[in-house]
Design a protein around this motif. Sequence first.
Motif, PDB file in Angstrom:
ATOM      1  N   LEU A 148     -10.727  -6.164   7.013  1.00  0.00           N
ATOM      2  CA  LEU A 148      -9.390  -5.557   6.970  1.00  0.00           C
ATOM      3  C   LEU A 148      -8.793  -5.683   5.550  1.00  0.00           C
ATOM      4  O   LEU A 148      -8.200  -4.743   5.025  1.00  0.00           O
ATOM      5  CB  LEU A 148      -8.531  -6.268   8.007  1.00  0.00           C
ATOM      6  CG  LEU A 148      -7.176  -5.731   8.401  1.00  0.00           C
ATOM      7  CD1 LEU A 148      -6.880  -6.125   9.860  1.00  0.00           C
ATOM      8  CD2 LEU A 148      -6.073  -6.244   7.531  1.00  0.00           C
ATOM      9  N   LYS A 203     -10.473  -5.880   2.781  1.00  0.00           N
ATOM     10  CA  LYS A 203     -11.196  -4.954   1.906  1.00  0.00           C
ATOM     11  C   LYS A 203     -10.626  -3.547   2.051  1.00  0.00           C
ATOM     12  O   LYS A 203     -10.441  -2.820   1.081  1.00  0.00           O
ATOM     13  CB  LYS A 203     -12.698  -4.950   2.237  1.00  0.00           C
ATOM     14  CG  LYS A 203     -13.499  -3.997   1.376  1.00  0.00           C
ATOM     15  CD  LYS A 203     -14.930  -3.836   1.843  1.00  0.00           C
ATOM     16  CE  LYS A 203     -15.655  -2.785   1.015  1.00  0.00           C
ATOM     17  NZ  LYS A 203     -15.094  -1.435   1.153  1.00  0.00           N
ATOM     18  N   ASN A 204     -10.317  -3.181   3.294  1.00  0.00           N
ATOM     19  CA  ASN A 204      -9.753  -1.859   3.537  1.00  0.00           C
ATOM     20  C   ASN A 204      -8.384  -1.733   2.863  1.00  0.00           C
ATOM     21  O   ASN A 204      -8.063  -0.692   2.279  1.00  0.00           O
ATOM     22  CB  ASN A 204      -9.634  -1.608   5.048  1.00  0.00           C
ATOM     23  CG  ASN A 204      -9.410  -0.147   5.339  1.00  0.00           C
ATOM     24  OD1 ASN A 204      -8.279   0.308   5.308  1.00  0.00           O
ATOM     25  ND2 ASN A 204     -10.478   0.594   5.580  1.00  0.00           N
ATOM     26  N   PHE A 205      -7.609  -2.806   2.926  1.00  0.00           N
ATOM     27  CA  PHE A 205      -6.312  -2.805   2.236  1.00  0.00           C
ATOM     28  C   PHE A 205      -6.522  -2.577   0.736  1.00  0.00           C
ATOM     29  O   PHE A 205      -5.817  -1.787   0.112  1.00  0.00           O
ATOM     30  CB  PHE A 205      -5.583  -4.137   2.485  1.00  0.00           C
ATOM     31  CG  PHE A 205      -4.516  -4.445   1.476  1.00  0.00           C
ATOM     32  CD1 PHE A 205      -3.341  -3.694   1.455  1.00  0.00           C
ATOM     33  CD2 PHE A 205      -4.673  -5.470   0.547  1.00  0.00           C
ATOM     34  CE1 PHE A 205      -2.347  -3.967   0.504  1.00  0.00           C
ATOM     35  CE2 PHE A 205      -3.695  -5.747  -0.394  1.00  0.00           C
ATOM     36  CZ  PHE A 205      -2.533  -4.991  -0.421  1.00  0.00           C
ATOM     37  N   ASP A 240      -8.911  -1.035  -0.791  1.00  0.00           N
ATOM     38  CA  ASP A 240      -9.262   0.375  -1.015  1.00  0.00           C
ATOM     39  C   ASP A 240      -8.022   1.267  -0.935  1.00  0.00           C
ATOM     40  O   ASP A 240      -7.814   2.150  -1.761  1.00  0.00           O
ATOM     41  CB  ASP A 240     -10.288   0.855   0.022  1.00  0.00           C
ATOM     42  CG  ASP A 240     -11.624   0.126  -0.120  1.00  0.00           C
ATOM     43  OD1 ASP A 240     -11.847  -0.477  -1.190  1.00  0.00           O
ATOM     44  OD2 ASP A 240     -12.420   0.144   0.836  1.00  0.00           O
ATOM     45  N   LYS A 241      -7.186   1.026   0.078  1.00  0.00           N
ATOM     46  CA  LYS A 241      -6.014   1.882   0.290  1.00  0.00           C
ATOM     47  C   LYS A 241      -4.943   1.648  -0.792  1.00  0.00           C
ATOM     48  O   LYS A 241      -4.176   2.541  -1.110  1.00  0.00           O
ATOM     49  CB  LYS A 241      -5.387   1.607   1.676  1.00  0.00           C
ATOM     50  CG  LYS A 241      -6.326   1.873   2.850  1.00  0.00           C
ATOM     51  CD  LYS A 241      -6.523   3.353   3.098  1.00  0.00           C
ATOM     52  CE  LYS A 241      -7.336   3.641   4.343  1.00  0.00           C
ATOM     53  NZ  LYS A 241      -8.752   3.253   4.315  1.00  0.00           N
ATOM     54  N   ALA A 291       0.841  -1.212   0.000  1.00  0.00           N
ATOM     55  CA  ALA A 291       0.000   0.000   0.000  1.00  0.00           C
ATOM     56  C   ALA A 291       0.873   1.259   0.000  1.00  0.00           C
ATOM     57  O   ALA A 291       0.568   2.235  -0.691  1.00  0.00           O
ATOM     58  CB  ALA A 291      -0.930  -0.004   1.205  1.00  0.00           C
TER      59      ALA A 291
END
Lengths: 225, 185
Positions: free
Chosen positions: A122, A124-126, A128-129, A88
Amino acid sequence: MINEKKALLLIGSPKISNSTSEALGSYLLESLGKKEYALEKLDVNSTLKKDVQLLIDRVNDVDILIISFPLYVDSPPAPLIRAMELIAEHRKEKPTVRNQSLIAIANCGFPEAAHNDTALRLCKNFADKAGLKWMGGLSMGAGPSINGRDITQLGGMTKNIVKALDLVSEAIVKDESIPYKAIEMMSKNLFPVYVYTFLVNRLWKTQARQYNMHKHLYAKPYIKK
Amino acid sequence: MKVLILDGTLKEDKSREIVSKLTEEILNRKGYKSETIVLHENKIRECIGCFGCWVKTPGVCVIDDFGRTLMENIINRDFVIYITPVVFGGYSSELKKALDRSIPLLLPFFKKINGEVHHKKRYEKYPKVIVLGLMSVEDIEMEEIFNSLIKRNSLNWYNSFSGGTILNNSVEDIKYLLRDLEVTT
């Protein structure tokens, strides 16, 4: 072929052998191989130690990234989190223009797949980021029942898992999100909870017997006298 | 009473050191002594999921490094504070590396608690854990995941966790999250 799509499996299990994460991820990866995808597989833990740049370069070069991991203390294992941090961070500095997607497969030692829910959020958030399109997460319980074995050779126990992963590979080819049916099939209990709990509790005693430790399983070595 | 602070900030992120210092100051004012362990300064190898700590050397990780010392330290404390940047809603890789090594503190055996299967306790008492999650910008989704992770950890460690997020190293946020630590002097 120059225009062929590329799929990369990141194996998030730090286990040296008998990895359920690898067995699940490899089946999906090989299904994509049959659909003309170019395939690559990296073990996260050893790649982080040997060549971080290789990890970042390979991730930047794929169409579909699959991460498959066991649940450790309610989230992905530390090496996979480290890989996510590095990926990321790199992509924030050098965003890619390519359309890339992420799928996550989580397995846990508890009989119920729901233990993996937070870990998948978590992931999914990765996505997105890191600028990856989130195609969804699959979750299964009783992961050690597979113990690194080929899921097509385990009969009825893994029938739903094979079907679920087949549905996922079809969705990937169509660039669609993971269908709900696949999520549902993957997360079905492999065994009734009481059966799995009984078998696993007995297994620990059998394993400890090999080391003559079966009478010491309840030891409290860190109690200060 | 001594509190153990596990500083899980990443080596490359120097801006977070201030939170550790502020936490120590607040604890000191409340009458607690504290010990801070900066995790990235210690050699802790990653858990390899071998389960040796359950069947081969029950209660002790088979890897002989600082991870063992840390677990002995944790289980003998009344309070442990985790300091971590919020990473995708979870803990940093540095903190996680240490926590992945904590499974010998539980038993391998399962039991059902409120309809869900968890590991049985190895010890009678587990420390109360307060998690301080550091964020530099507001991110509701990450906060929600973080709070959910604290809740899951708490269920697996017998309801001993609390905590939340701290925006821009806010002293008020740190004080609020440490509110359960009563003044002892």
